[in-house]
Scaffold this active site. Structure first.
Site, PDB file in Angstrom:
ATOM      1  CE1 TYR A 153      -3.997   2.114   0.611  1.00 37.22           C
ATOM      2  CE2 TYR A 153      -2.666   3.174   2.313  1.00 37.22           C
ATOM      3  CZ  TYR A 153      -3.800   3.154   1.514  1.00 37.22           C
ATOM      4  OH  TYR A 153      -4.720   4.168   1.609  1.00 37.22           O
ATOM      5  CB  ALA A 155       5.156   0.319  -2.734  1.00 32.14           C
ATOM      6  CE  LYS A 157      -3.616   4.984  -1.525  1.00 29.89           C
ATOM      7  NZ  LYS A 157      -4.669   5.582  -2.379  1.00 29.89           N
TER       8      LYS A 157
END
Length: 245
Positions: A153, A155, A157
């Site tokens: 997540y 990475a 974002k």
């Protein structure tokens, strides 16, 4: 923003729903995108129409290039233009990296990051023809500071941050602004499985002393999508109560 057209991906629930409702209240005609949950999407459309606005619901898996092209095509066919794209679709599959399954990594990267690439690419041509537009993507403080158990997540974002800053430099000459909003902890379906102890710790770590709301995020998106933000691009606006500096 009266008369403008906004597309919000993943807007049948949670933060996306709040964004769709806020943009409609601002005067936008809204395309409510969903992958599943047609009833929930119809409820959002109904709420907008009941308040005197205009909206349609369009099903599309925004991780699929052909589906995204169809989504943009249906938007243009119905409204004739597209002024605001909000990349909101997201999913979590949390877990420590050493135990993370390939499919959990792939799903999170596809839903949270690939979708931003596909939708943003698809709207550039019509926005360039209009000589203007707004692209606002929902990232996360996890993408700024990292979070244990969220390598996939975080990475994805973090990727949105780099994508936003790069596209802002590409699209600025055509009057298109590209920004991102980084929410802190906001109670939604994505956070419903978090233990209460973690949420309590999040409140303690937040100078404003509370969790965020979907409406807090929607207000920030509304600003970045408006004419008031015409000279703001390539920025990440943290809406986290002061948790991350």
């Amino acid at each position: 923003m009266s008369g403008k057209v906004a597309l919000v991906t993943g807007s049948s629930r949670g933060i996306g729903r709040a964004i769709a409702l806020r943009l409609a209240a601002d005067g936008c005609q809204v395309v409510v995108n969903y992958r599943a949950g047609a009833d929930a999407a119809a409820e959002v459309v109904g709420s907008i129409e009941a308040a005197g606005g205009m909206a349609i619901a369009v099903q599309a898996d925004v991780t699929d290039a052909a589906a995204v092209e169809s989504l943009i095509g249906q938007t243009l066919e119905r409204f004739g233009r597209l002024d605001v794209l909000v990349n909101n679709a997201g999913v979590t599959r949390d877990g420590l990296l050493m135990r993370m399954k390939d499919e959990d990594w792939d799903m999170v990267i596809a839903t949270n990051l690939r979708s931003v690439f596909l939708a943003s690419r698809a709207v550039l041509r019509p926005m360039m023809r209009q000589r203007g537009g707004r692209i606002v993507s929902i990232t996360s403080i996890s993408g700024l500071s990292g979070n244990a158990g969220q390598c996939n997540y975080a990475a994805a974002k973090a990727g949105i941050v780099g994508f936003t800053r790069s596209l802002a430099k590409e699209a600025g000459a055509r009057g298109i602004t590209v920004n991102a909003v980084a929410p802190g902890y906001v109670p939604t379906d994505l956070t419903s499985d978090l233990p209460q102890t973690l949420l309590d710790e999040a409140v303690k770590a937040t100078p404003l002393g509370r969790l965020g709301t979907a409406e807090d995020i929607a207000a920030a998106v509304s600003f970045l999508a408006s004419d008031d933000a015409a000279f703001i691009t390539g920025q990440v606006l943290r809406v986290d109560g002061g948790m991350v500096f």
